[in-house]
Design a protein around this motif. Structure first.
Motif: not given
Length: 256
Positions: A188, A31-34, A133, A28-29, A186
């Motif tokens: 989240e 997918e969030r492009r972290l 990030h 999931r991280m 940004d």
């Protein structure tokens, strides 16, 4: 850095019994492009590497940083067993001594509450590349009425009245404010509840390795606590495995 327990005394139990972050969390991280397969990542408060190792397993170049040399020795052993190579640095998160603008991601796994937040925010901003990030991730057990966690926390408090971390359910309002005050954009957050199965032996080891027990009590006190926890589990929470509810809370923001 805020005064913390002596984590070197817990390294063996911590490395063996503490559950790591689940694979789907890293998915999931990503997918969030972290992070991606070639990201440069600094994992602060890395301990035995239980957050950073997951990034390394997915191709990232990870540097682990901590003030507890014994914990990082255990991390190296776990890395070798997994066929990984991670760099480790002995330094506080507030003053890492690392070059500026080097990292795509800085991660902190269930350790943010030990830091001087303002100083770590400033250091993270210095170390990150533009657009990089800062990820604060908390994987915590959930004390619910009548459950094994609540009973365990009550026992810790009985043996160690100076332990004041009970009742935490991964609340993140302070950490959200830290990201804002640190200038991250940004922003989240996400929260996930799920059970982690522990054998009675593993749960005892997990608790021995916690801040309120072996990191803070003497050897004889730890032995007495462990015996009482074993008796409590046999009486009130029989069965194997014990399903222990957990919450994973993640917050992140980007350097402008």
């Amino acid at each position: 850095m805020k005064q913390s327990p002596d984590w070197n005394r817990t390294a063996a139990d911590y490395a063996r019994h503490r559950a790591g972050f689940p694979g789907w969390f890293y998915d999931r991280m990503a997918e969030r492009r972290l992070f991606g397969p070639h990201s440069q990542i600094l994992d602060i408060g890395t301990g035995t590497g239980f957050l950073g190792r997951g990034f390394a397993q997915r191709g990232a170049k990870v540097t682990g940083l901590d003030v507890a040399a014994g914990m990082m020795d255990a991390a190296r052993d776990l890395d070798r067993a997994a066929g990984l190579a991670t760099d480790y640095v002995l330094a506080p998160a507030e003053t890492t001594g690392l070059p500026a603008g080097r990292f795509d991601l800085i991660s902190a796994g269930t350790c943010w509450h030990w830091f001087d937040a303002a100083k770590v925010m400033a250091e993270a901003m210095r170390l990150l590349k533009p657009g990089g990030h800062l990820l604060i991730a908390n994987l915590v057990w959930l004390p619910l009425p009548g459950n094994v966690v609540a009973a365990t926390e009550a026992l810790i408090e009985a043996h160690n009245p100076n332990w004041h971390l009970g009742g935490w359910q991964g609340h993140s309002a302070d950490q959200q404010r830290h990201l804002i005050e640190g200038g991250f954009v940004d922003r989240e957050s996400a929260s996930f509840d799920y059970d982690i199965p522990y054998s009675p032996e593993a749960w005892r080891g997990r608790i021995r390795g916690s801040a309120g027990v072996a990191a803070s009590l003497g050897a004889a006190e730890v032995t007495a606590f462990d015996a009482e926890l074993g008796a409590l589990l046999a009486k009130d929470f029989p069965g194997d495995p014990i399903q222990v509810p957990h919450r994973l809370v993640a917050l992140w923001g980007a350097k402008p």
